[in-house]
Design an enzyme around this catalytic site. Sequence first.
Site, PDB file in Angstrom:
ATOM      1  N   GLU A 175       7.768   2.565 -62.269  1.00 24.41           N
ATOM      2  CA  GLU A 175       6.922   3.700 -61.887  1.00 24.41           C
ATOM      3  C   GLU A 175       6.637   3.748 -60.389  1.00 24.41           C
ATOM      4  OE1 GLU A 175       3.457   4.135 -64.345  1.00 24.41           O
ATOM      5  OE2 GLU A 175       4.611   4.106 -66.203  1.00 24.41           O
ATOM      6  N   GLU A 381       8.390   2.074 -71.678  1.00 25.97           N
ATOM      7  CA  GLU A 381       6.962   1.956 -72.017  1.00 25.97           C
ATOM      8  C   GLU A 381       6.535   3.173 -72.817  1.00 25.97           C
ATOM      9  OE1 GLU A 381       4.100   1.401 -68.831  1.00 25.97           O
ATOM     10  OE2 GLU A 381       5.395  -0.057 -67.853  1.00 25.97           O
TER      11      GLU A 381
HETATM   12  C1  FCB Z   1       1.839   2.344 -66.923  1.00 30.56           C
HETATM   13  C2  FCB Z   1       2.061   1.003 -66.258  1.00 30.56           C
HETATM   14  C3  FCB Z   1       1.689  -0.176 -67.132  1.00 30.56           C
HETATM   15  C4  FCB Z   1       0.435   0.094 -67.934  1.00 30.56           C
HETATM   16  C5  FCB Z   1       0.519   1.410 -68.647  1.00 30.56           C
HETATM   17  C6  FCB Z   1      -0.676   1.741 -69.505  1.00 30.56           C
HETATM   18  O1  FCB Z   1       1.656   3.313 -65.953  1.00 30.56           O
HETATM   19  O2  FCB Z   1       3.412   0.873 -65.876  1.00 30.56           O
HETATM   20  O3  FCB Z   1       1.584  -1.311 -66.318  1.00 30.56           O
HETATM   21  O4  FCB Z   1      -0.667   0.000 -67.130  1.00 30.56           O
HETATM   22  O5  FCB Z   1       0.706   2.440 -67.720  1.00 30.56           O
END
Ligand code: FCB
Length: 480
Positions: A175, A381
């Site tokens: 990110e 994620e």
């Molecule tokens: C993302 C991050 C991760 C975590 C999630 C909830 O933006 O990459 O580390 O904090 O959100």
Amino acid sequence: MTASETRPLTAGRPFPADFLWGSATAAYQIEGAVREDGRTPSIWDTFSHTPGKVFEGHTGDVAVDHYHRFRDDVRLMADLGLNAYRFSVSWSRVQPTGRGQAVQKGLDFYRRLVDELLAAGIEPSLTLYHWDLPQELEDAGGWPERATAERFGDYAALVAEALGDRVKRWTTLNEPWCSAFLGYGSGVHAPGRTHPVAALRAAHHLNLGHGLAVQALGTCLPASRLLSVSLNLHEIRPLTPSPEDREAARRIDAVGNRVWLGPMLEGTYPGDLLADTAHLTDWSFVRDGDTATTHQPLDLLAVNYYAPTVVSRVGPGARKPRDDGHGGGAHSPWPGAEDVAFHRAPGERTAMGWPVDATALHDLLTRTAARYPGLPLVISENGAAYDDEVGPDGTVHDPERAAYVHAHLDAVHRAIADGVDVRGYFLWSLLDNFEWAYGYAKRFGAVHVDYETLKRTPKSSARWYSRVARTGELRPPGDL
Ligand code: FCB
């Protein structure tokens, strides 16, 4: 109607046989041991120790002590039947201060972790950078400076040389939007700077660092390597179909998504982004040849998704809601989009206040696949925070999380049925952990952690996810 819409909702949904069923974490969020074995501070150590930056002054000093308990944590994953694990390397643990020689003790930790994973039949997926820049590199100017990108390329080579014999899946950045725009724009993340031009410079140097790292990995790693970057692509929805709101969506798409996709996957910065930000900078920090460096062949595009982004255009003089879902305050993390307002879609929300909308994940996957045909996708994620509690019998019952994950896996399944090449799903997160500016107040784990005793307890959602991973077939939580 697409092929996927004709299946009855209650039927089990088989995923491809080689699908990765994983969970994800990041070094600063779980490791602790911040002063051990030669590690030096990162920007998150400094930030979390700065009063007022993180909820109730929480820090990652101990976190969930994964540095000492990694064997137990790998066993937990094995018990859950997961076949993949995404983790990140702490830069200042393996190359203190961000320059020079590697520290073998730091690298040994990751060697042991990977060996443990491989022995348990769990495929390691390594992220080089999950936001924890060595503080000394920030002191020298941080991501707004070109030298940081060069240091990142060196660091990538150093980690690849140490772990390339046992790790096949490599991700450069996690990110980068958050690193650039929350770190240097809104300042809600480390290092907490608040200047739009610094944020744009940081964005370019993150792109450049990615390119240099891919080049280094390509040189150091065997041909079987799989290289990727994890982007939190924003699925953007205009509040209304009006031309003004569609223009707001275009601006956020430029500074949220195409600022990465352009240089990394197309070899150019989008012209509309340069025009939107022309009042701030002439982008002369982009040197000749840079976008050839940022544009490196990737084997996978990794996508992090939590919630859609709903936007509208604010007329002159109108009051603008500040809440963009990123905890923003006085300073905007969206340079060039100053007249855009953010809205939270009505309906169900997680404990972060983020709306639950799995359809947006399906749309994001199909749209991204259509734009970059031939580039497989992976969900690096996805998950949700809820206010979990330990019941009197010691168990943690979290049906909302299971429902969230089920809905999103169903969206992934529909995307696959519609022809999108999705290779895996990494649940955020394996464990409850340090949730950045929210400290330990938000729990994303499939496994509950008691922060007093550090005891791990798989939640009911973990048991459900485990069944899905073991059978390779998605069924509603209620069916199991
Ligand atoms: C993302 C991050 C991760 C975590 C999630 C909830 O933006 O990459 O580390 O904090 O959100």
